[in-house]
Structures are given as structure tokens and as C-alpha cells.
Write a protein that holds these residues in place. Structure first.
Motif, PDB file in Angstrom:
ATOM      1  N   LEU A   1       0.981  -1.236  -0.120  1.00  0.00           N
ATOM      2  CA  LEU A   1      -0.062  -0.007   0.011  1.00  0.00           C
ATOM      3  C   LEU A   1       0.724   1.467   0.165  1.00  0.00           C
ATOM      4  O   LEU A   1       0.570   2.142  -0.698  1.00  0.00           O
ATOM      5  CB  LEU A   1      -0.970  -0.063   1.198  1.00  0.00           C
ATOM      6  N   ARG A   2       1.867   1.193   0.603  1.00  0.00           N
ATOM      7  CA  ARG A   2       2.838   2.473   0.846  1.00  0.00           C
ATOM      8  C   ARG A   2       3.580   2.682  -0.642  1.00  0.00           C
ATOM      9  O   ARG A   2       3.407   3.625  -0.977  1.00  0.00           O
ATOM     10  CB  ARG A   2       3.990   2.302   1.891  1.00  0.00           C
ATOM     11  N   ARG A   3       3.691   1.600  -1.237  1.00  0.00           N
ATOM     12  CA  ARG A   3       4.376   1.724  -2.637  1.00  0.00           C
ATOM     13  C   ARG A   3       3.085   2.438  -3.656  1.00  0.00           C
ATOM     14  O   ARG A   3       3.690   3.151  -4.234  1.00  0.00           O
ATOM     15  CB  ARG A   3       4.839   0.439  -3.092  1.00  0.00           C
ATOM     16  N   GLU A   4       1.941   1.829  -3.564  1.00  0.00           N
ATOM     17  CA  GLU A   4       1.006   2.040  -4.431  1.00  0.00           C
ATOM     18  C   GLU A   4       0.626   3.702  -3.985  1.00  0.00           C
ATOM     19  O   GLU A   4       0.449   4.404  -4.905  1.00  0.00           O
ATOM     20  CB  GLU A   4      -0.268   1.511  -4.365  1.00  0.00           C
ATOM     21  N   LEU A   5       0.580   4.089  -2.674  1.00  0.00           N
ATOM     22  CA  LEU A   5       0.135   5.600  -2.559  1.00  0.00           C
ATOM     23  C   LEU A   5       1.402   6.537  -3.046  1.00  0.00           C
ATOM     24  O   LEU A   5       1.070   7.544  -3.130  1.00  0.00           O
ATOM     25  CB  LEU A   5      -0.118   5.611  -1.247  1.00  0.00           C
ATOM     26  N   ALA A   6       2.522   6.063  -2.904  1.00  0.00           N
ATOM     27  CA  ALA A   6       3.742   6.798  -3.393  1.00  0.00           C
ATOM     28  C   ALA A   6       3.976   6.695  -4.899  1.00  0.00           C
ATOM     29  O   ALA A   6       4.773   7.794  -5.205  1.00  0.00           O
ATOM     30  CB  ALA A   6       5.008   6.647  -2.493  1.00  0.00           C
ATOM     31  N   ALA A   7       2.994   6.318  -5.606  1.00  0.00           N
ATOM     32  CA  ALA A   7       3.340   5.971  -6.994  1.00  0.00           C
ATOM     33  C   ALA A   7       3.112   7.436  -7.501  1.00  0.00           C
ATOM     34  O   ALA A   7       2.157   8.275  -7.160  1.00  0.00           O
ATOM     35  CB  ALA A   7       2.487   5.094  -7.662  1.00  0.00           C
ATOM     36  N   PRO A   8       4.096   8.006  -8.499  1.00  0.00           N
ATOM     37  CA  PRO A   8       3.755   9.354  -8.969  1.00  0.00           C
ATOM     38  C   PRO A   8       2.450   9.722  -9.709  1.00  0.00           C
ATOM     39  O   PRO A   8       1.936  10.931  -9.716  1.00  0.00           O
ATOM     40  CB  PRO A   8       4.898   9.510 -10.146  1.00  0.00           C
ATOM     41  N   GLY A   9       1.692   8.515 -10.067  1.00  0.00           N
ATOM     42  CA  GLY A   9       0.408   8.728 -10.868  1.00  0.00           C
ATOM     43  C   GLY A   9      -0.638   8.909 -10.141  1.00  0.00           C
ATOM     44  O   GLY A   9      -1.969   8.903 -10.501  1.00  0.00           O
ATOM     45  N   TYR A  10      -0.501   8.368  -8.752  1.00  0.00           N
ATOM     46  CA  TYR A  10      -1.774   8.183  -7.906  1.00  0.00           C
ATOM     47  C   TYR A  10      -2.430   9.568  -7.559  1.00  0.00           C
ATOM     48  O   TYR A  10      -1.961  10.398  -7.303  1.00  0.00           O
ATOM     49  CB  TYR A  10      -1.184   7.653  -6.493  1.00  0.00           C
ATOM     50  N   ARG A  11      -3.645   9.368  -7.516  1.00  0.00           N
ATOM     51  CA  ARG A  11      -4.614  10.612  -7.173  1.00  0.00           C
ATOM     52  C   ARG A  11      -5.640   9.940  -6.100  1.00  0.00           C
ATOM     53  O   ARG A  11      -6.338   9.098  -6.062  1.00  0.00           O
ATOM     54  CB  ARG A  11      -5.362  10.857  -8.543  1.00  0.00           C
TER      55      ARG A  11
END
Length: 365
Positions: free
Chosen positions: A122-132
């Protein structure tokens, strides 16, 4: 993934503490088993033995699931577990166990899967540049605070990441275990980042014990609403599912009790019977309420336009017809009586900040 090591498709009765004794084969298997009496089955000697819960690791690459359903007010969710030990016989998520080549019956409540590295993913997904950022619903498919959570702490670790990122969440549970995480929920509530819905199906202890054997007692769920409210956490009550001629007469009593405890919103969902759930629920009904089984199923058919299940968007949650209209009128009257707000409140997305990925590198600022 296939871990089904059971041979019988049904038991003579429901094991203690479980919601069903049936193990219908999943609909995706190439073969289906059918139980029959060959004359060798031993006579039933009483209540069947307990069936232990087994916990398996789910190696997931993602933990955020996206949807485009117009029936729900969120487009993403996190389900820490597959399967649910609460063993609610009516659970709409039971058919999802067929995707694991497991039975939506007894396997759903005894063969559980968890994601031990969910917080890191989850930490990695939330930190992804394209996450809104948009509100995430936690525990929609299966309860995030089911009994096994006491030992794994998985849901708490997910909430810790979300709170660090100031990410809004909507939560639903029928477990008093959510009170363990009041410290985190109060942190979310301080900035308008959370809403909790507590599911209360009935106030009848005996009916609850039969329908949802490992969930918290009804009075204990009302107390959970009270404690969340006292901690400043926005909390509502969800009467789900409403089952005609079984628990629908309790709609007023449930919402009155929840509002007295501090609930500020209320809603309901009518029973759905997708796929294998039809067999599981009708078997439970014949065993536990044989005198009203035909009446219950007749009313459900009326609610579903002549079918036992109506999967259409816009209809599957509330039903159609005279009885569905009556449910809507009753809820509207209750909302006016208690001055209740919308079941889903707007949560703040402006405070979101991507979390730092775990690692040895320190932040510069």
C-alpha cells in the motif's frame, strides 16, 4: 491457487460456530460433486465437531482494488482478507471463494487468506507518481476486523499507512474489535478523513447467533457505535441485509437503538442471492425457519422482479416493487425523525501527502 482438501460436498448439520455445513463446489471447477445416500453414512450422533480455521498467505502485487460500480459511492477499496470467519450465512461475498477453487460454503468461513505485506504494498501504491487521492473503502467484501485480525494486526497496519498519508477512508464492520484502533480513528476524524458504518442486522440475539455466529452480539455492536461516537468518530448504522419476513420488521428498532447510541446516518441493503449463495441461504432457511421459508423466498422473488436475484445496477441493493417502496418510505421517515444526514459524507482529500517508501534512505527535509 487450490487448497481444497475436502471430499464431501455437504455435512449432515452445521458445525458448531459456523454458518453452514454445505460445501458446494465452486462454479469454475470442471466437475461438480453431488451428495447421495449410499446406505453407508453413519447415523447422526448429534452436533458435528468443530471445524478449524486455516490461514493461508495471499501473495498479492496490489492491495487497492478499483471499481466502476454506480451502486457504491467509492471507486477503490482494500480488503485485507479473503473469506470471513464471521460466517454470516447471507454474505454476498461468499461466491468470490470460487475464484480460488474453494467452496463458497464452509470453505469461505474456514479457509482464509491474508496479505502479510499489505502495508508495504500500500505504501508503494500511494507513493506512485500517478496516484490521485480519493476515499478508500476498507473491508467492503469481507470484514477487516474479523476474529483473525486479533492475531495478525493486518488491518491496523494498513490504517497506520493511510493515516500517515492523511488519506481519507470509509469503513464498515460488524466487529467490536474496531475499538482497538480508536486511537488511529480519532486521528483520521480530527481532519475529516473517516466515516464508519456499523452493520447491525438484528437486535435478536438468537437470530444473530444463527445467521452470523462469530460476529459481535447485537447489543455489543450498538455499544461500539456509542464508543466511536464518544471518541469523535463519525459513525452510522447499516441494516444489511434486510430479509423480508425474517428481520425487516426490525428496521425501526435497529435505527432507533443506533441513533440513541450516537449514529448520525443510517441505510440498508436488501438481501442478494448471487450464484452459490442461493443454495446456501435456502438450505439455512429450511433448517432454521422452516415454517416461514416459502414466505421469505416468495417475498424475495417479488423484490427481485420475479427472480431470486437481480444483478442489475440500480436495483440489486434495494430491489423493486411495492415492498421496496415501503422500505424506502420507512427509512425516509426514520431519517426525518432522527435528523440523520447522508449515509456517505464527503471526506477531505486535500490533505493527502504520499508516504515515504520504507527503506534506509533518510528524508532530506
Amino acid at each position: 491457487m487450490h487448497v481444497n482438501n475436502y471430499s464431501p460436498s455437504t455435512l449432515t448439520a452445521t458445525p458448531r460456530g459456523r454458518g453452514t455445513g454445505l460445501r458446494p463446489d465452486g462454479r469454475f471447477l470442471r466437475w461438480q460433486r453431488a451428495a447421495f445416500d449410499d446406505g453407508w453414512a453413519p447415523e447422526d450422533s448429534g452436533a458435528p465437531a468443530r471445524v478449524a480455521t486455516r490461514l493461508h498467505i495471499d501473495r498479492a502485487k496490489h492491495v487497492i482494488t478499483y471499481n466502476r460500480s454506480p451502486d457504491v459511492p467509492f471507486d477503490r477499496s482494500i480488503n485485507p482478507y479473503r473469506g470471513c470467519e464471521h460466517a454470516c450465512v447471507y454474505c454476498f461475498a461468499r461466491p468470490s471463494h470460487a475464484y480460488l477453487d474453494l467452496s463458497p460454503g464452509l470453505d469461505f468461513e474456514t479457509q482464509l487468506f491474508w496479505k502479510p505485506d499489505a502495508a508495504a504494498i500500500l505504501r508503494r501504491e500511494l507513493a506512485a507518481p500517478g496516484y490521485r487521492c480519493a476515499p478508500i473503502a476498507v473491508g467492503v467484501n469481507t470484514d477487516a476486523w474479523q476474529p483473525v485480525e486479533r492475531h495478525t494486526g493486518l488491518t491496523r497496519s494498513i490504517l497506520e499507512v493511510l493515516l500517515e498519508a492523511r488519506h481519507p477512508v470509509s469503513l464498515i464492520t460488524k466487529s467490536a474489535l474496531i475499538e482497538r484502533d480508536l486511537d488511529l480513528l480519532a486521528g483520521f476524524a480530527h481532519d475529516g478523513l473517516v466515516q464508519v458504518m456499523v452493520s447491525v442486522t438484528t437486535l435478536d440475539d438468537e437470530l444473530a447467533r444463527r445467521m452470523e455466529p462469530r460476529a459481535a452480539r447485537p447489543a455489543r455492536r450498538i455499544e461500539t457505535i456509542r464508543r466511536l461516537h464518544e471518541a469523535g468518530v463519525p459513525v452510522g448504522v447499516l441494516c444489511a441485509p434486510l430479509i423480508p419476513a425474517l428481520n425487516d420488521h426490525e428496521l425501526e428498532a435497529v435505527i432507533d437503538a443506533a441513533c440513541a447510541a450516537g449514529a448520525d446516518s443510517a441505510g440498508y441493503v436488501v438481501l442478494r442471492l448471487p450464484y452459490e449463495l442461493r443454495t446456501l441461504f435456502t438450505d439455512w432457511l429450511e433448517r432454521n425457519a422452516p415454517e416461514r421459508a416459502r414466505h421469505v423466498m416468495s417475498l424475495l422473488t417479488d423484490l427481485r422482479g420475479g427472480r431470486q436475484n437481480d444483478p442489475r445496477f440500480g436495483h440489486r441493493m434495494r430491489g423493486t416493487g411495492v415492498l421496496a417502496d415501503l422500505y424506502r418510505q420507512r427509512l425516509a421517515r426514520l431519517q426525518r425523525r432522527h435528523g440523520l444526514g447522508r449515509m456517505r459524507r464527503d471526506l477531505d482529500t486535500s490533505l493527502f501527502r504520499p508516504p515515504r517508501e520504507a527503506g534506509p534512505q533518510l528524508a532530506l527535509f
